[in-house]
Design a protein around this motif. Structure first.
Motif, PDB file in Angstrom:
ATOM      1  N   PHE A  91       0.755  -1.289  -0.158  1.00  0.00           N
ATOM      2  CA  PHE A  91       0.056  -0.031  -0.143  1.00  0.00           C
ATOM      3  C   PHE A  91       0.869   1.341   0.113  1.00  0.00           C
ATOM      4  N   THR A  92       2.008   1.207   0.715  1.00  0.00           N
ATOM      5  CA  THR A  92       2.690   2.338   0.828  1.00  0.00           C
ATOM      6  C   THR A  92       3.270   2.745  -0.600  1.00  0.00           C
ATOM      7  N   VAL A  93       3.736   1.621  -1.217  1.00  0.00           N
ATOM      8  CA  VAL A  93       4.327   1.898  -2.608  1.00  0.00           C
ATOM      9  C   VAL A  93       3.420   2.556  -3.555  1.00  0.00           C
ATOM     10  N   LEU A 234       8.846  11.733   2.096  1.00  0.00           N
ATOM     11  CA  LEU A 234       9.164  11.090   3.187  1.00  0.00           C
ATOM     12  C   LEU A 234       7.799  11.012   4.020  1.00  0.00           C
ATOM     13  N   LEU A 235       7.239  12.093   4.389  1.00  0.00           N
ATOM     14  CA  LEU A 235       6.086  12.262   5.074  1.00  0.00           C
ATOM     15  C   LEU A 235       5.169  11.367   4.710  1.00  0.00           C
ATOM     16  N   GLN A 236       4.913  11.099   3.494  1.00  0.00           N
ATOM     17  CA  GLN A 236       3.813  10.410   2.816  1.00  0.00           C
ATOM     18  C   GLN A 236       4.161   8.951   3.144  1.00  0.00           C
ATOM     19  N   ILE A 237       5.397   8.466   3.126  1.00  0.00           N
ATOM     20  CA  ILE A 237       5.750   6.994   3.194  1.00  0.00           C
ATOM     21  C   ILE A 237       5.451   6.834   4.646  1.00  0.00           C
ATOM     22  N   LEU A 238       5.675   7.790   5.536  1.00  0.00           N
ATOM     23  CA  LEU A 238       5.451   7.417   6.883  1.00  0.00           C
ATOM     24  C   LEU A 238       4.012   7.221   7.294  1.00  0.00           C
ATOM     25  N   ALA A 239       3.250   8.194   6.615  1.00  0.00           N
ATOM     26  CA  ALA A 239       2.011   8.229   6.791  1.00  0.00           C
ATOM     27  C   ALA A 239       1.210   7.042   6.284  1.00  0.00           C
ATOM     28  N   SER A 240       1.516   6.685   5.148  1.00  0.00           N
ATOM     29  CA  SER A 240       1.083   5.520   4.351  1.00  0.00           C
ATOM     30  C   SER A 240       1.237   4.095   5.154  1.00  0.00           C
ATOM     31  N   LEU A 241       2.438   4.214   5.829  1.00  0.00           N
ATOM     32  CA  LEU A 241       2.766   2.929   6.601  1.00  0.00           C
ATOM     33  C   LEU A 241       1.839   2.752   7.829  1.00  0.00           C
ATOM     34  N   LYS A 242       1.304   3.767   8.410  1.00  0.00           N
ATOM     35  CA  LYS A 242       0.445   3.797   9.452  1.00  0.00           C
ATOM     36  C   LYS A 242      -1.068   3.374   8.835  1.00  0.00           C
ATOM     37  N   ILE A 243      -1.284   2.978   7.628  1.00  0.00           N
ATOM     38  CA  ILE A 243      -2.486   2.479   7.248  1.00  0.00           C
ATOM     39  C   ILE A 243      -3.473   1.486   8.011  1.00  0.00           C
ATOM     40  N   PHE A 244      -4.652   2.161   8.329  1.00  0.00           N
ATOM     41  CA  PHE A 244      -5.480   1.074   9.003  1.00  0.00           C
ATOM     42  C   PHE A 244      -7.100   1.591   9.034  1.00  0.00           C
TER      43      PHE A 244
END
Lengths: 306, 300, 444
Positions: A91-93, A234-244
């Motif tokens: 999802f992050t990618v 960078l911020l987007q990657i960190l935000a996407s990693l938190k997907i829930f």
């Protein structure tokens, strides 16, 4: 960037009021309220969470004993955990790319100097103000296989219906589309602010040289935006990693676990399955991954700005 | 953090930096017309979900669930879905819950963050460097990895299913401390010196000189924190189960089971939930946009 | 439980914390919290929180029973909260009970009690207080009462049992010549006879003989599978720390029989639950395997419908079932008055459960089942015998209705039913998955 020429106030205190020890007291006094919360609700949970990951702690209070790294060993052999981590990374990618590119396009369009700026900003940014639940309700309804607007449009132009949230091959993309609609406005604003910080002189000089709008965009705007782009990515990657949220609300991780992100797996092992200790261990594996990614990003940024 | 230029809220000295984001009027060229067309196309795409939800919410349930998907329902538009949602009575309660928890989170965050930021910016005390490093490092801690220990902590404190469980863990925003400190750093020290001469206390200087000068950044931080708290789902979802305490995003999650497949009512509820922040945005558009642009890059 | 007791000592620090942050938050905040957190109502009427997971027709019936109880008892008002069936409901119920401020009473599938009772998430019922309200053990069928026990205490009071049964279209069955002289479906007693009967019906409908949708639903696959498995007279035992005890041959035979039904003649090869229901409701098949709760849908569809327990194909009559039962989630501070009201509410609902029977369920409370009014309910009375042959899920902290275990069943068995995998392979994979669960630390 241009504003780095800003005259900064002199770095350290010219004269320190009071003695050094009084400064110590007042400094810590000012810091105390924050520190109390910081220690109680951030530092303590981080430390205690690690301790929990070494126990068999359960929601019901059973099995409290220390079991060493057994939870970690179990997690590393847990196919469901790897699958959910894989889903999160996938999802992050696939979400970061459109979330950055579409934001850039939106900002670039507006930066041409369109009339009624507030109208565009409103329409692009408004979804960002919605709670995830609202977004999920909207999109679940639009994705409805029989009654949804999207399939109605597809059949209208002669395409087959798509089982957006029920087809394991499509569901993650459906989540990405909803997420793009929801949060791209944030990146868009950051880009827009950065673009409007580019000094006009740059463009004026280029215009005199006869460079067209396209040339200007690629030779001036994009290079000037590089630090912003790096930060947004960078911020987007960190935000996407938190997907829930969206996943839990729209597919509950389904169909067949094909969209379940690692945060949902943490939630399920801990609360549905009661195993808080095991769930804490998975949290720490996930945390480790985020730290690694952050450090990588930090190194890359450092090298760029050096 | 690596791009201080973007987080700097002070009025810029460069001529091109127009705070209203407005550009000088330009001629209508082919390129600009094309840009308008594309921008309008995207805007329409972006408005469709709102429009479709609105159209659905004003249909009868029968029309909403009819196999003929249409914008204009055969039996006309009606507000009966909204009436039903209001009779059910939960949306106002959830909105109130969201409002006071978000307000509390914002208030506490502002107070404690501004205090510590002031200390980091102005006071020379032992351990300051360490404190600063720890706070900055904590920016990368993603809230989801804390849900398990935090839940357990709330269990231990007997706070599960109280408003405190929603509020307390949400008031730590290291990135906002950083943003505030950067702003305080730019306030000229000369302004404080006269007060120091008069023997004013630190607290007085802070409340009477620093804070009034910092209104824009305080507003920006408040907006950012408030929006985040208002829309937060994961933590309130874990911290509360009691129907009387649910916040808007969490409460909304339960309507699908309560109403079954009542599409018009679902959309009416969603729109009512969306309304408060959208209205606020219409009124304070510039401040919100500036606020987000100012604080945004410092970390979400 | 010791964990909770040892933690109450932290009350003081909690209060300090509250005071501190209240000061920080200011007066506005404090008023906001007390205004909303506390119950402002006057003493007269007790508010009773009640959680359930019943939606659709069941939800409407339940609401009517709640309204009736509220009307009959001016001393309390029951406020229902409905959460989504399955994991969302059970997760939240466990979290709320662990937190200590759960609803005063909740509905739980009897099969889920082993996941809640041992860990102290629910409190036992006081039989004396029940008796005061006119309900005793003798009011329940033996199998159901037995299921309500855990370690010698009663943890759940069954509102009903809702077995997995067979609906059939009497019109189709009549034309196919498979009705007996009493107007009910002929008895069949082997897989071959059952298939032959289904094929006769298929000739009438020209579509399928049987409707059974299962795609994506572990619960649905499990219900039919466990019915057939138990008809072998086999047992299934799940003991933490040991491999599962199971009759592998019976399991595989059951799966093979199920797969053989989905040949696009007897039944559709692939379809989900709602597709199966819709097909039967429009007369596209002669039979439907389904939970009794679909009865109102079938009656509304206007087809001539009757029902029976699933035919005994392997010698031992058995029928997968579960019970909606009332449980008392653990309270941090038990309010004795409210508890008393809960007993009154629950016993009132039990006594009025004839309306629940109209929704298809078999009431747990025997005086209702034995009443003349119930005997006149058809087709309910045609499957009322199920209460004596029902089989609940094997007990374990992870089993039961809407559990992840049923999801694992679907993950391993769906391809068998679709004809893409061998029954033995699918079963062995599921057995291994179960053994992994059993080998892990028991969290209750």
């Amino acid at each position: 960037m241009s504003t780095s020429t800003l005259s900064r106030p002199r770095p350290e205190t010219l004269r320190k009021p009071g003695s050094r020890s009084r400064s110590n007291v007042s400094g810590w006094a000012f810091a105390t309220p924050f520190l109390v919360f910081f220690l109680v609700f951030l530092v303590w949970p981080i430390l205690y969470g690690f301790y929990m990951s070494l126990t068999g702690k359960s929601l019901t209070g059973a099995n409290d004993s220390l079991i060493g790294f057994a939870n970690y060993a179990e997690a590393l052999a847990d196919g469901d955990m790897w699958r959910s981590l894989g889903n999160t990374l996938y999802f992050t990618v696939i979400s970061t790319v459109p979330l950055v590119l579409v934001a850039l396009v939106m900002a670039a369009l507006l930066n041409v100097g369109l009339p009624a700026q507030w109208l565009w900003r409103l329409s692009y940014f408004a979804p960002y103000l919605l709670a995830s639940t609202v977004v999920s309700l909207f999109f679940t309804w639009m994705y409805n296989p029989q009654l949804g607007l999207i399939n109605e449009f597809l059949t209208g132009i002669g395409l087959p219906r798509v089982a957006w949230l029920n087809d394991p091959n499509v569901a993650m993309w459906a989540i990405v589309i909803a997420t793009l609609w929801w949060t791209v406005g944030f990146n868009f604003l950051l880009y827009l602010a950065a673009m409007q910080n580019i000094p006009a002189q740059h463009y004026e000089a280029a215009s005199l040289d006869g460079a067209g709008a396209w040339r200007q965009f690629f030779s001036i705007t994009l290079p000037q935006l590089t630090p912003t782009t790096v930060m947004i990515v960078l911020l987007q990657i960190l935000a996407s990693l938190k997907i829930f949220d969206q996943v839990y609300q729209m597919t509950a991780g389904g169909p067949g676990g094909s969209t379940r992100p690692v945060v949902q797996y943490i939630f399920e092992t801990g609360f549905t399955g009661y195993r808080l200790g095991y769930s804490a261990a998975i949290s720490y594996i996930f945390f480790g991954l985020i730290v690694v990614i952050s450090v990588m990003q930090f190194v890359i940024t450092r090298r760029r700005s050096a | 953090m690596a791009t201080p230029t973007l987080t700097r809220p002070a009025p810029s000295t460069t001529t091109a930096n127009n705070p209203k984001f407005r550009q000088p009027r330009k001629k209508l060229t082919v390129g600009r017309i094309a840009a308008i067309v594309v921008a309008a196309f995207i805007a329409v795409l972006w408005l469709i979900p709102f429009a479709w939800a609105t159209a659905t919410a004003f249909k009868t349930e029968t029309d909403a669930a009819a196999p003929d998907v249409t914008w204009l329902p055969p039996s006309g538009f009606t507000s009966e879905a909204f009436v039903k949602v209001f009779q059910d009575g939960n949306i106002p309660l959830w909105t109130w819950n969201s409002l006071y928890t978000s307000a509390a989170i914002t208030a506490i965050t502002l107070v404690i963050s501004a205090l510590v930021a002031y200390a980091l910016s102005r006071i020379d005390f032992r351990g300051k460097k360490v404190l600063m490093t720890v706070i900055i490092a904590s920016i990368i801690i993603p809230p989801p990895v804390l849900i398990i220990p935090l839940f357990y902590q709330m269990l231990a404190l007997n706070l599960i299913d109280t408003s405190w469980a929603i509020i307390l863990p949400q008031v730590i925003h290291p990135a906002m401390v950083f943003v505030l400190k950067k702003f305080f750093d730019q306030i000229p020290r000369e302004l404080e010196e006269a007060a120091v001469m008069d023997g004013a206390s630190r607290l007085r200087i802070f409340t009477q000189i620093i804070l009034p000068l910092s209104r824009p950044i305080l507003a920006a931080v408040a907006i950012f924190v408030f929006i985040g708290a208002w829309n937060n789902f994961l933590w309130p979802f874990i911290a509360t189960n009691d129907g009387n305490l649910l916040t808007l995003p969490v409460g909304l999650q339960t309507i699908k089971s309560a109403y079954g497949i009542q599409y018009a009512q679902n959309m009416a509820s969603a729109l009512l939930a969306a309304l408060p922040l959208i209205v606020v945005f219409l009124f304070f558009q510039r401040q919100i946009i500036k606020g987000v642009a100012t604080t945004g890059l410092a970390g979400t | 439980m010791k964990q909770f007791e040892s933690l109450t000592g932290k009350q003081l620090s909690r209060r300090q914390l509250l005071t501190g942050s209240a000061l920080l938050g200011g007066g506005l905040l404090a008023t906001g919290l007390t205004g909303c957190g506390g119950a402002a109502q006057a003493a007269a009427v007790q508010d009773i929180g009640f959680w359930h997971l019943l939606s659709g027709g069941d939800g409407i019936k339940m609401q009517a029973m709640i309204n009736a109880a509220n009307q009959a008892n001016p001393g309390f008002k029951v406020h229902p909260t409905v959460l989504a069936w399955g994991p969302p409901y059970y997760t939240k119920l466990a979290m709320a009970s662990a937190g200590g401020r759960p609803p005063e009473v909740a509905i739980m599938h009897a099969s889920r009690v082993p996941g809640y009772a041992p860990g102290g998430l629910i409190d036992p019922w006081d039989l004396d207080l029940l008796a005061e309200n006119g309900v005793t053990a003798s009011d329940f069928a033996p199998r159901i009462w037995e299921k309500s026990q855990h370690n010698g205490k009663v943890f759940s009071i069954a509102l009903d049992s809702h077995p997995f049964v067979m609906f059939y279209n009497t019109d189709v069955a009549g034309k196919a010549g498979v009705l007996g002289s009493n107007g009910q479906l002929q008895e069949v007693s082997s897989p071959e006879e059952f298939k032959a009967m289904a094929l006769e019906m298929q000739k009438v409908t020209k579509a399928h003989g049987l409707s059974f949708g299962y795609l994506g639903s572990g619960s649905q696959m499990w219900r039919l599978f466990y019915t057939l498995y138990k008809q072998h007279g086999a047992d299934m035992v799940l003991t933490p720390g040991q491999p599962m005890k199971v009759d592998r041959d019976a399991a595989i035979e059951s799966l093979e029989f199920m797969a053989s039904l989905f040949d696009d003649t007897i039944a559709a090869q692939a379809g989900d639950i709602s597709t199966g229901i819709a097909e039967f409701a429009r007369g596209g098949s002669g039979m439907l395997f389904s939970g009794v709760w679909e009865l109102p849908t079938m009656k509304k569809a206007g087809i001539p419908v009757d029902a029976a327990t699933i035919p005994t194909l392997y010698g031992t009559p058995a029928s997968y079932a579960d019970s909606h039962s009332f449980v008392l989630p653990r309270q941090l501070n038990v309010n004795e008055d409210k508890r008393r009201d809960v007993y009154k509410f629950v016993t009132d609902v039990l006594k009025g459960s004839l309306s629940w029977a109209e929704a298809g369920h078999i009431p747990g409370y025997q005086p209702v089942v034995q009443s003349q009014a119930y005997r006149e309910l058809t087709p309910q009375i045609h499957y009322a015998n199920a209460a004596d042959i029902i089989a609940y899920d094997p007990e374990a902290w992870f089993s039961g209705s809407g559990s992840d275990w049923q999801t694992y069943f679907a993950e391993n068995v769906q391809n068998v039913l679709l004809g893409r995998d061998k029954a033995s392979a699918g079963w062995d994979a599921f057995e291994q998955r179960t053994n992994t669960l059993l080998s892990r630390p028991n969290p209750v």
